[in-house]
Design an enzyme around this catalytic site. Structure first.
Site, PDB file in Angstrom:
ATOM      1  N   ARG A  26       0.838  -1.197   0.000  1.00  0.00           N
ATOM      2  CA  ARG A  26       0.000   0.000   0.000  1.00  0.00           C
ATOM      3  C   ARG A  26       0.879   1.255   0.000  1.00  0.00           C
ATOM      4  O   ARG A  26       1.650   1.471   0.951  1.00  0.00           O
ATOM      5  CB  ARG A  26      -0.893   0.037   1.249  1.00  0.00           C
ATOM      6  CG  ARG A  26      -1.862  -1.137   1.380  1.00  0.00           C
ATOM      7  CD  ARG A  26      -3.062  -0.983   0.472  1.00  0.00           C
ATOM      8  NE  ARG A  26      -3.794  -2.228   0.345  1.00  0.00           N
ATOM      9  CZ  ARG A  26      -4.932  -2.507   0.963  1.00  0.00           C
ATOM     10  NH1 ARG A  26      -5.482  -1.624   1.772  1.00  0.00           N
ATOM     11  NH2 ARG A  26      -5.535  -3.663   0.758  1.00  0.00           N
ATOM     12  N   ARG A  62      -1.103   1.881  12.997  1.00  0.00           N
ATOM     13  CA  ARG A  62      -1.649   0.651  12.413  1.00  0.00           C
ATOM     14  C   ARG A  62      -1.471   0.541  10.894  1.00  0.00           C
ATOM     15  O   ARG A  62      -2.035  -0.354  10.272  1.00  0.00           O
ATOM     16  CB  ARG A  62      -3.122   0.520  12.781  1.00  0.00           C
ATOM     17  CG  ARG A  62      -4.001   1.597  12.176  1.00  0.00           C
ATOM     18  CD  ARG A  62      -5.420   1.376  12.604  1.00  0.00           C
ATOM     19  NE  ARG A  62      -6.356   2.062  11.734  1.00  0.00           N
ATOM     20  CZ  ARG A  62      -7.653   2.098  11.926  1.00  0.00           C
ATOM     21  NH1 ARG A  62      -8.190   1.489  12.951  1.00  0.00           N
ATOM     22  NH2 ARG A  62      -8.444   2.732  11.090  1.00  0.00           N
ATOM     23  N   HIS A  63      -0.730   1.462  10.315  1.00  0.00           N
ATOM     24  CA  HIS A  63      -0.530   1.412   8.863  1.00  0.00           C
ATOM     25  C   HIS A  63       0.892   1.039   8.486  1.00  0.00           C
ATOM     26  O   HIS A  63       1.851   1.611   8.995  1.00  0.00           O
ATOM     27  CB  HIS A  63      -0.870   2.754   8.222  1.00  0.00           C
ATOM     28  CG  HIS A  63      -2.341   2.982   8.099  1.00  0.00           C
ATOM     29  ND1 HIS A  63      -3.047   3.681   9.044  1.00  0.00           N
ATOM     30  CD2 HIS A  63      -3.220   2.580   7.159  1.00  0.00           C
ATOM     31  CE1 HIS A  63      -4.328   3.705   8.687  1.00  0.00           C
ATOM     32  NE2 HIS A  63      -4.462   3.040   7.545  1.00  0.00           N
ATOM     33  N   SER A  82     -11.864  -6.567   5.973  1.00  0.00           N
ATOM     34  CA  SER A  82     -12.921  -6.023   5.113  1.00  0.00           C
ATOM     35  C   SER A  82     -13.361  -7.139   4.208  1.00  0.00           C
ATOM     36  O   SER A  82     -12.531  -7.956   3.794  1.00  0.00           O
ATOM     37  CB  SER A  82     -12.360  -4.937   4.197  1.00  0.00           C
ATOM     38  OG  SER A  82     -12.394  -3.720   4.830  1.00  0.00           O
ATOM     39  N   ARG A 106      -2.236  -6.769  11.969  1.00  0.00           N
ATOM     40  CA  ARG A 106      -3.221  -6.123  12.849  1.00  0.00           C
ATOM     41  C   ARG A 106      -3.883  -7.124  13.783  1.00  0.00           C
ATOM     42  O   ARG A 106      -4.155  -6.806  14.942  1.00  0.00           O
ATOM     43  CB  ARG A 106      -4.292  -5.432  12.005  1.00  0.00           C
ATOM     44  CG  ARG A 106      -3.786  -4.160  11.385  1.00  0.00           C
ATOM     45  CD  ARG A 106      -4.946  -3.267  11.035  1.00  0.00           C
ATOM     46  NE  ARG A 106      -4.488  -2.152  10.228  1.00  0.00           N
ATOM     47  CZ  ARG A 106      -5.298  -1.322   9.611  1.00  0.00           C
ATOM     48  NH1 ARG A 106      -6.604  -1.486   9.699  1.00  0.00           N
ATOM     49  NH2 ARG A 106      -4.812  -0.323   8.905  1.00  0.00           N
TER      50      ARG A 106
HETATM   51  P1  AMO Z   1      -8.760  -3.578   2.899  1.00  0.00           P
HETATM   52  O1  AMO Z   1      -8.120  -2.545   2.074  1.00  0.00           O
HETATM   53  O2  AMO Z   1      -9.724  -3.093   3.933  1.00  0.00           O
HETATM   54  O3  AMO Z   1      -9.554  -4.608   2.016  1.00  0.00           O
HETATM   55  O4  AMO Z   1      -7.646  -4.428   3.598  1.00  0.00           O
HETATM   56  C1  AMO Z   1      -7.951  -5.609   4.293  1.00  0.00           C
HETATM   57  C2  AMO Z   1      -7.295  -5.645   5.666  1.00  0.00           C
HETATM   58  O5  AMO Z   1      -5.908  -5.479   5.544  1.00  0.00           O
HETATM   59  C3  AMO Z   1      -5.396  -4.760   6.647  1.00  0.00           C
HETATM   60  N1  AMO Z   1      -4.770  -3.508   6.188  1.00  0.00           N
HETATM   61  C4  AMO Z   1      -3.601  -3.019   6.636  1.00  0.00           C
HETATM   62  N2  AMO Z   1      -2.730  -3.463   7.558  1.00  0.00           N
HETATM   63  C5  AMO Z   1      -1.610  -2.749   7.772  1.00  0.00           C
HETATM   64  N3  AMO Z   1      -1.305  -1.614   7.114  1.00  0.00           N
HETATM   65  C6  AMO Z   1      -2.150  -1.128   6.174  1.00  0.00           C
HETATM   66  N4  AMO Z   1      -1.823  -0.015   5.509  1.00  0.00           N
HETATM   67  C7  AMO Z   1      -3.354  -1.838   5.898  1.00  0.00           C
HETATM   68  N5  AMO Z   1      -4.376  -1.649   5.048  1.00  0.00           N
HETATM   69  C8  AMO Z   1      -5.217  -2.664   5.239  1.00  0.00           C
HETATM   70  C9  AMO Z   1      -6.553  -4.476   7.553  1.00  0.00           C
HETATM   71  C10 AMO Z   1      -7.714  -4.533   6.606  1.00  0.00           C
HETATM   72  O6  AMO Z   1      -8.917  -4.841   7.245  1.00  0.00           O
HETATM   73  N6  AMO Z   1      -9.650  -6.484  -1.076  1.00  0.00           N
HETATM   74  C11 AMO Z   1     -10.125  -6.074   0.232  1.00  0.00           C
HETATM   75  C12 AMO Z   1     -10.490  -7.261   1.066  1.00  0.00           C
HETATM   76  C13 AMO Z   1     -11.692  -8.026   0.571  1.00  0.00           C
HETATM   77  O7  AMO Z   1     -12.717  -7.416   0.337  1.00  0.00           O
HETATM   78  O8  AMO Z   1     -11.553  -9.250   0.441  1.00  0.00           O
HETATM   79  C14 AMO Z   1      -9.079  -5.243   0.913  1.00  0.00           C
HETATM   80  O9  AMO Z   1      -7.933  -5.260   0.588  1.00  0.00           O
HETATM   81  O10 AMO Z   1      -6.637  -5.496   8.520  1.00  0.00           O
END
Ligand code: AMO
Length: 551
Positions: A315, A323-324, A475, A525
């Site tokens: 990302r 948490r990111h 998600s 997480r």
């Molecule tokens: P989403 O973008 O919500 O959904 O990501 C899913 C889960 O990934 C984790 N997460 C992260 N953990 C650490 N750092 C980050 N920057 C970060 N971003 C997300 C979280 C989050 O809930 N394709 C969809 C999933 C789906 O619908 O199957 C998706 O990627 O725990």
């Protein structure tokens, strides 16, 4: 002698004869002095030789000389420190450990703290009989802290127990100790300093009340290889590995298959921003996968029915929060359902319940270790052993009733903010006594293009988020499985369905595809929130964030 009394004439000097040559007396004196010096040198030499001979004799008399020093070329049975138990009392064992600490008590007695994978045990090196000499005691304390040693000793039950060791009810009475790999004399951070709870306030270069250096998260992460050696980190990463294992166990038990989808893509999986571009993919542009979303759905279109993946997710978000990360480990799944997407939602809720319940029963010891440093680690609540499921707008109502301004959410403008999520987590813990809950039926406006709208209210969607301790861990949603509906949804969200990276994805649904749903969990997480850590980086062996691309 003063200047004026200096003899200016040879005739005034008794050492010089009248013709200027040294006198007889002077020659005699010089000869005597030379003889004296030669005698002295000979005596010194003899003395030195005697001392060297004595030392050599002492060394040859070191009855323990084969019991310490360089590692001999032999093969012995090695016991892992964590396998040592009270049943080993009075037995001789050999362990391979680091030297956590050493203390010389006297010329005849030293204490070492030995450490293996965070577990520590006290070792006593006491000069006695032929087996352990004073030289051996001295050598044992000269080994640099953190070096690897191979120690053979008798297991004893100390009385009282050694409070400072994690294996406090046993100690080793050393018979042999050899160096396997030496640590540098000066290391940037001591494991024992990283062993203390992380500071509440990040302050470099400070000392705590006991005068020990404060080791901040930054210092720990900069020196992660040393930091990983702590008892707490060893336990955290046992649990992290367990979460992956339990996820896989649950998925496989359900008949799902594990896949590895590509991480080099021609399109931004989650659409738009937040994607790392690979600048020169053989003359074209590529992207690092923001999730396995497109390919897990394409696997479903390819009749795979139920799939899962554990893999890296990238990302490009400049989010510097607790948490990111810019790279994390995703636990993704996707599956067809027979009648309603709630079949998949039920399955996913039970997945989390399974992971949490099994962690609590199989990893009690590790959780107890983490709890010494992060007090919340052991108190993850799961009311009645199941998930609490609320509709998104029921969650918003709870917030509104608690006095939180939810105007933007009421108007479908934005998703819950982090602060609102956390507040809702507190409210739900107080009201329902649980740390795990699910919100269902999110507004379509805050969900990605692949989400299936709610059949009765197009402003809502068949989508859900999972929360642990009030923060998002997953998600998911039912997906659009009809090509034309998908194209319309993509256009609506500003994504071109005909573009290079997306056309294969859309085409996958032209041959028909069963209704399906899935979800994506963030491993880092889950570990963080389950254990009540302060920061997602603490649950990530080598974290990547906008500020950190090393070690
Ligand atoms: P989403 O973008 O919500 O959904 O990501 C899913 C889960 O990934 C984790 N997460 C992260 N953990 C650490 N750092 C980050 N920057 C970060 N971003 C997300 C979280 C989050 O809930 N394709 C969809 C999933 C789906 O619908 O199957 C998706 O990627 O725990």
């Amino acid at each position: 002698m003063s200047e004026t009394s200096l003899p200016t004439h040879a005739k005034d000097n008794p050492n010089v004869s009248a013709d200027g040559a040294p006198s007889k007396n002077a020659l005699k004196k010089a000869q005597k002095e030379a003889e004296k010096a030669a005698k002295k040198a000979a005596a010194k030499k003899a003395d030195e030789e005697k001392r060297a001979a004595q030392q050599a004799q002492v060394a040859s008399e070191d009855t323990a000389k084969d019991n310490y020093g360089a590692l001999p070329e032999d093969t012995v049975q090695i016991t892992h420190l964590k396998k040592l138990g009270p049943e080993d009392a009075d037995k001789e064992v050999t362990v391979i450990t680091r030297v956590h600490n050493s203390r010389s008590q006297s010329a005849k007695l030293a204490f070492l703290m030995l450490r293996q994978q965070g577990k520590t045990i006290q070792a006593v090196v006491a000069a006695s009989g032929d087996e352990v000499s004073r030289q051996m005691v001295k050598w044992a304390t000269s080994v640099n802290i953190n070096s690897f040693v191979r120690v053979t000793g008798l297991v004893k039950k100390p009385n009282p127990p050694v409070a400072s060791a994690s294996i406090s009810d046993l100690e080793l009475h050393v018979k042999k100790i050899y160096l396997i790999s030496s640590a540098a004399e000066v290391i940037p951070m001591q494991v024992k300093d990283a062993e203390r709870p992380p500071p509440a306030v990040e302050q470099e270069g400070q000392v705590d009340a006991e005068g020990a250096p404060v080791v901040t998260l930054k210092t720990r992460l900069d020196n992660r290889v040393i930091d990983l050696q702590t008892e707490c980190n060893q336990a955290i990463f046992t649990i992290s590995s367990a979460v992956e294992g339990l996820f896989e166990e649950y998925m496989r038990k359900s008949g799902s298959r594990k896949f590895n989808t590509p991480k080099l893509l021609g399109a931004a999986t989650e659409g738009g921003s937040g994607v790392f571009e690979v600048n020169n993919y053989f003359g074209k542009s590529g992207f690092l996968a923001q999730s396995p979303q497109l390919h897990k759905q394409m696997l479903i279109a390819g009749d795979c029915e139920s799939v899962f993946e554990i893999g890296p997710v990238f990302r490009a978000e400049n989010s510097n929060t607790h948490r990111h990360l810019t790279e994390f480990t995703g636990l993704d799944f996707e599956m067809v359902f027979d009648h309603h997407y709630h079949e998949v939602l039920d399955f996913a809720e039970k997945l989390i319940v399974f992971i949490v319940t099994e962690l609590k029963s199989r990893y009690k010891d590790e959780i107890a270790v983490v709890q010494k440093y992060f007090p919340k680690a052991g108190d993850f609540h799961l009311k009645d052993g199941k998930a609490l499921r609320l509709k998104y707008f029921d969650g918003i109502k709870l917030l509104r009733d608690a006095g939180v301004d939810t105007t933007e959410q009421d108007n479908y403008v934005t998703d819950l903010t982090t602060a609102q999520e956390k507040r809702l987590g507190q409210i739900i813990r107080e009201k329902y006594d649980t740390d795990f809950y699910v919100l269902d039926e999110f507004p379509m406006s805050v969900r990605p293009f692949y989400t299936k709208p709610h059949p009765k209210d197009p402003k809502l969607s068949n989508s859900y988020d999972f929360f642990m301790r009030g923060e998002e861990i997953m998600s998911g949603a039912q997906r659009i499985n009809d090509a034309s509906e998908l194209e319309a949804s993509m256009r609506n969200k500003g994504v071109d369905p005909a573009s290079d990276g997306f056309s294969d994805y859309v085409n996958a649904f032209r041959q028909g595809c069963r209704p399906h749903a899935g979800g994506g969990l963030g491993l880092n997480r889950i570990v963080m929130f389950f254990l009540g850590l302060d920061n997602v980086r603490q649950a990530t062996p080598f974290p990547r964030d906008p500020q950190r691309l090393r070690p």
